[in-house]
Scaffold this motif. Structure first.
Motif, mmCIF file in Angstrom:
data_model
loop_
_atom_site.group_PDB
_atom_site.id
_atom_site.type_symbol
_atom_site.label_atom_id
_atom_site.label_comp_id
_atom_site.label_asym_id
_atom_site.label_seq_id
_atom_site.Cartn_x
_atom_site.Cartn_y
_atom_site.Cartn_z
ATOM 1 N N GLU A 50 0.870 -1.171 0.000
ATOM 2 C CA GLU A 50 0.000 0.000 0.000
ATOM 3 C C GLU A 50 0.905 1.218 0.000
ATOM 4 O OE1 GLU A 50 -2.875 2.422 3.029
ATOM 5 O OE2 GLU A 50 -3.081 0.251 3.010
ATOM 6 N N TYR A 51 0.569 2.208 -0.809
ATOM 7 C CA TYR A 51 1.358 3.426 -0.779
ATOM 8 C C TYR A 51 0.427 4.622 -0.945
ATOM 9 C CZ TYR A 51 1.139 3.775 -5.869
ATOM 10 O OH TYR A 51 0.702 3.884 -7.152
ATOM 11 N N VAL A 52 0.906 5.771 -0.558
ATOM 12 C CA VAL A 52 0.083 6.977 -0.577
ATOM 13 C C VAL A 52 0.508 7.875 -1.733
ATOM 14 C CG1 VAL A 52 -0.546 9.066 0.691
ATOM 15 C CG2 VAL A 52 -0.280 6.907 1.913
ATOM 16 N N ILE A 53 -0.480 8.325 -2.499
ATOM 17 C CA ILE A 53 -0.251 9.345 -3.513
ATOM 18 C C ILE A 53 -0.662 10.659 -2.860
ATOM 19 C CG2 ILE A 53 -0.901 10.220 -5.770
ATOM 20 C CD1 ILE A 53 -1.625 7.336 -6.525
ATOM 21 N N ASP A 54 0.297 11.540 -2.640
ATOM 22 C CA ASP A 54 0.007 12.779 -1.936
ATOM 23 C C ASP A 54 -0.792 13.777 -2.761
ATOM 24 O OD1 ASP A 54 1.303 11.971 0.379
ATOM 25 O OD2 ASP A 54 3.235 12.709 -0.322
ATOM 26 N N PHE A 55 -0.608 13.772 -4.065
ATOM 27 C CA PHE A 55 -1.276 14.748 -4.908
ATOM 28 C C PHE A 55 -2.136 14.048 -5.948
ATOM 29 C CE2 PHE A 55 2.496 16.830 -3.304
ATOM 30 C CZ PHE A 55 1.968 18.023 -2.827
ATOM 31 N N VAL A 56 -3.317 14.610 -6.179
ATOM 32 C CA VAL A 56 -4.267 14.064 -7.129
ATOM 33 C C VAL A 56 -4.223 14.921 -8.401
ATOM 34 C CG1 VAL A 56 -6.711 13.556 -7.510
ATOM 35 C CG2 VAL A 56 -5.728 13.306 -5.224
ATOM 36 N N PRO A 57 -4.173 14.322 -9.597
ATOM 37 C CA PRO A 57 -4.157 15.115 -10.820
ATOM 38 C C PRO A 57 -5.487 15.832 -11.042
ATOM 39 C CG PRO A 57 -4.162 12.769 -11.338
ATOM 40 C CD PRO A 57 -4.077 12.894 -9.852
ATOM 41 N N LYS A 58 -5.417 17.088 -11.402
ATOM 42 C CA LYS A 58 -6.594 17.916 -11.680
ATOM 43 C C LYS A 58 -6.283 18.800 -12.881
ATOM 44 C CE LYS A 58 -8.943 16.944 -7.836
ATOM 45 N NZ LYS A 58 -10.309 16.487 -7.765
ATOM 46 N N LEU A 59 -7.284 19.504 -13.353
ATOM 47 C CA LEU A 59 -7.101 20.535 -14.367
ATOM 48 C C LEU A 59 -7.533 21.860 -13.782
ATOM 49 C CD1 LEU A 59 -8.527 18.902 -17.622
ATOM 50 C CD2 LEU A 59 -6.142 19.097 -16.919
ATOM 51 N N LYS A 60 -6.810 22.921 -14.156
ATOM 52 C CA LYS A 60 -7.215 24.275 -13.770
ATOM 53 C C LYS A 60 -7.647 25.003 -15.033
ATOM 54 C CE LYS A 60 -4.282 27.537 -12.351
ATOM 55 N NZ LYS A 60 -3.506 28.461 -11.493
ATOM 56 N N ILE A 61 -8.874 25.477 -15.007
ATOM 57 C CA ILE A 61 -9.431 26.260 -16.104
ATOM 58 C C ILE A 61 -9.428 27.718 -15.662
ATOM 59 C CG2 ILE A 61 -11.510 26.751 -17.452
ATOM 60 C CD1 ILE A 61 -12.290 23.814 -17.015
ATOM 61 N N GLU A 62 -8.964 28.594 -16.542
ATOM 62 C CA GLU A 62 -8.963 30.019 -16.253
ATOM 63 C C GLU A 62 -9.710 30.738 -17.371
ATOM 64 O OE1 GLU A 62 -4.903 31.333 -14.496
ATOM 65 O OE2 GLU A 62 -4.496 29.598 -15.791
ATOM 66 N N ILE A 63 -10.675 31.576 -16.982
ATOM 67 C CA ILE A 63 -11.393 32.412 -17.939
ATOM 68 C C ILE A 63 -11.522 33.810 -17.340
ATOM 69 C CG2 ILE A 63 -12.670 30.511 -19.009
ATOM 70 C CD1 ILE A 63 -15.121 31.328 -17.393
ATOM 71 N N VAL A 64 -11.606 34.802 -18.194
ATOM 72 C CA VAL A 64 -11.877 36.169 -17.753
ATOM 73 C C VAL A 64 -13.167 36.589 -18.424
ATOM 74 C CG1 VAL A 64 -11.068 38.548 -17.686
ATOM 75 C CG2 VAL A 64 -9.431 36.678 -17.426
ATOM 76 N N VAL A 65 -14.097 37.085 -17.613
ATOM 77 C CA VAL A 65 -15.418 37.447 -18.119
ATOM 78 C C VAL A 65 -15.795 38.836 -17.614
ATOM 79 C CG1 VAL A 65 -16.207 35.044 -18.247
ATOM 80 C CG2 VAL A 65 -16.630 36.361 -16.170
#
Length: 113
Positions: A50-65
């Motif tokens: 068993e091992y720990v993954i400290d960070f989870v993959p995500k996406l960051k979306i940036e928009i200016v409105v």
């Protein structure tokens, strides 16, 4: 003007993009990021270890409105990104003092379209 940053699950990108396009938002910046929240990452078990993954993959979306599009954009992101499970992400709204289109020199809301 406001900058909206949304941290979402990677497989929800197309859904969020479609929702934003439906309300007329055609431009966005997408970055691959890693992070963790209250869950603190994952602890997968593989045969014998068993091992720990400290960070989870995500996406960051940036928009200016423009200010009048903020609530509609937030609702579109919520609709596209929500799975109802832990880790759906976060949305942040920040003020934008100025926007300038490099090609033409247009500034303010005109530079957004």
């Amino acid at each position: 003007m406001k900058k909206i940053e949304a941290i979402i699950k990677p497989f929800k990108l197309d859904d969020v993009k479609d929702q934003l396009e439906e309300i007329g938002i055609r431009g966005m910046t997408v970055s691959e990021v890693k992070g963790f929240g209250r869950g603190g990452g994952k602890a997968p078990v593989y045969p014998g270890a068993e091992y720990v993954i400290d960070f989870v993959p995500k996406l960051k979306i940036e928009i200016v409105v423009s200010d009048d599009q903020v609530h509609e954009a937030i609702e579109a992101i919520l609709e596209g990104a929500r799975t109802g499970h832990v880790g759906d992400g976060k949305i942040f709204v920040l003020p934008v003092d100025e926007a300038i289109r490099i090609r033409t020199g247009e500034s303010g809301p005109e530079a957004l379209s």
